[in-house]
Design a protein around this motif. Structure first.
Motif, mmCIF file in Angstrom:
data_model
loop_
_atom_site.group_PDB
_atom_site.id
_atom_site.type_symbol
_atom_site.label_atom_id
_atom_site.label_comp_id
_atom_site.label_asym_id
_atom_site.label_seq_id
_atom_site.Cartn_x
_atom_site.Cartn_y
_atom_site.Cartn_z
ATOM 1 N N LEU A 158 0.800 -1.227 0.000
ATOM 2 C CA LEU A 158 0.000 0.000 0.000
ATOM 3 C C LEU A 158 0.833 1.277 0.000
ATOM 4 C CD1 LEU A 158 -2.788 -1.050 2.530
ATOM 5 C CD2 LEU A 158 -2.832 -1.127 0.023
ATOM 6 N N SER A 184 -1.094 6.274 -5.696
ATOM 7 C CA SER A 184 -1.146 4.886 -6.138
ATOM 8 C C SER A 184 0.012 4.570 -7.078
ATOM 9 C CB SER A 184 -2.487 4.618 -6.841
ATOM 10 O OG SER A 184 -2.563 3.285 -7.292
ATOM 11 N N ALA A 197 -3.460 -7.374 1.551
ATOM 12 C CA ALA A 197 -3.597 -5.961 1.182
ATOM 13 C C ALA A 197 -3.741 -5.720 -0.319
ATOM 14 C CB ALA A 197 -2.396 -5.175 1.715
ATOM 15 N N ARG A 239 -5.884 -6.480 -2.431
ATOM 16 C CA ARG A 239 -7.238 -6.130 -2.884
ATOM 17 C C ARG A 239 -7.479 -4.621 -2.859
ATOM 18 N NH1 ARG A 239 -10.307 -9.163 1.899
ATOM 19 N NH2 ARG A 239 -8.470 -10.481 1.612
ATOM 20 N N TRP A 240 -6.637 -3.865 -2.106
ATOM 21 C CA TRP A 240 -6.842 -2.413 -1.983
ATOM 22 C C TRP A 240 -5.986 -1.609 -2.942
ATOM 23 C CZ3 TRP A 240 -6.068 -3.933 3.654
ATOM 24 C CH2 TRP A 240 -7.288 -4.331 4.220
ATOM 25 N N LYS A 276 -7.354 1.601 -4.779
ATOM 26 C CA LYS A 276 -8.712 1.883 -4.304
ATOM 27 C C LYS A 276 -8.766 2.880 -3.145
ATOM 28 C CE LYS A 276 -10.433 -2.651 -5.772
ATOM 29 N NZ LYS A 276 -11.072 -3.920 -5.353
ATOM 30 N N ILE A 277 -7.608 3.330 -2.651
ATOM 31 C CA ILE A 277 -7.589 4.287 -1.547
ATOM 32 C C ILE A 277 -7.617 5.705 -2.116
ATOM 33 C CG2 ILE A 277 -6.329 5.090 0.490
ATOM 34 C CD1 ILE A 277 -4.982 2.375 0.619
ATOM 35 N N HIS A 299 -4.550 8.554 1.130
ATOM 36 C CA HIS A 299 -3.349 7.736 0.936
ATOM 37 C C HIS A 299 -2.102 8.518 1.341
ATOM 38 C CE1 HIS A 299 -1.725 4.371 -1.938
ATOM 39 N NE2 HIS A 299 -1.173 4.336 -0.741
#
Length: 268
Positions: A18, A180, A238, A240-241, A244-245, A250
């Motif tokens: 992340l 991201s 993690a 899966r995220w 998407k944040i 973030h």
């Protein structure tokens, strides 16, 4: 000891995916604290605790950064055009950084870790371009800037055992990348540092201290395996995220985690 390392290995894996940390910002303070508590500050391992923590963290990142890179690549998140020019320079810098760390005292490395964290937090908070969301195209670095940035990132990351996230994420953020994209780039950029740094810590420190079996130079192989197992679990949980944040959240969470690590290192 190993159950604690497994738990924090999971956390390291989650932050690798992340935030691009490579696990070092979690592994270094945790392993340093665990080694001091287990062996005592006056033991052979205690005297070498910071070097062992940095070297073991660097080795763990080979797995963590590698798997996280694969996850981000499959998600189409890695800006390879910005990443590839930096890889060779980071590898060269990593050899310099690991060699410098071996020539420095453990206390000096610890305080360098703390000072660098503090400066990074202040820079991210005070200089425009990090917290606010950006949607512009990534602006590439020139050849000289790429060489300078790559060697510097590799040297500092290997010296501190933290991966390149603390430098590459702010760098790419200010070049126009979303959080991201910036965190996705941090993982492949940590790989050459982890590979070269680990080899240097193992080769140059092979006979530096009688740390016992299950050590390759300053690398604690058992602790590394436990951290890697936990990191694998954390990366799976993690993934899966990815992407998407919300961008501003973030960025703020990235700074908050750096503050937590700074507090831990000041407390131990």
């Amino acid at each position: 000891m190993y159950f604690l390392l497994l738990f924090f290995g999971v956390l390291a894996g989650m932050t690798t995916v992340l935030f691009g940390f490579g696990g070092g910002f979690v592994a270094v303070p945790v392993l340093y604290s665990v080694l001091l508590a287990t062996y005592g500050p006056d033991s052979v391992v205690g005297h070498a605790a910071m070097h062992v923590a940095v070297a073991t963290s660097t080795c763990m990142m080979i797995f963590g950064a590698g798997l996280a890179t694969l996850r981000h690549h499959r998600a189409g998140a890695v800006p390879w055009g910005q990443v590839r020019p930096l890889l060779g320079y980071i590898a060269a810098g990593a050899m310099l950084g690991a060699t410098a760390a071996l020539a420095s005292s453990g206390d000096w490395v610890r305080w360098a870790f703390i000072v660098y964290l503090g400066l990074t937090i202040l820079d991210s908070l005070l200089r425009p371009g990090f917290i606010q969301e950006t949607r512009s195209r990534i602006r590439p670095l020139g050849k000289r800037a790429t060489a300078g940035a790559g060697v510097t990132i590799g040297a500092i990351a290997a010296f501190l055992g933290v991966g390149g996230s603390v430098m590459t994420v702010p760098l790419m953020r200010r070049r126009g990348a979303s959080m991201s994209t910036a965190t996705a780039a941090a993982n492949p950029l940590s790989l050459p540092m982890a590979l070269v740094g680990s080899a240097t810590y193992a080769a140059l420190a092979w006979n530096a201290a009688p740390l016992g079996a299950w050590h390759a130079g300053y690398i604690d192989l058992r602790a590394c395996l436990v951290l890697v197992a936990g990191s694998w679990l954390g990366i799976r949980a993690a993934s899966r995220w990815i992407g998407k944040i919300p961008d501003s959240l973030h960025a703020k969470a990235y700074i908050a985690l750096l503050c937590i690590v700074l507090a831990v290192m000041l407390a131990v």
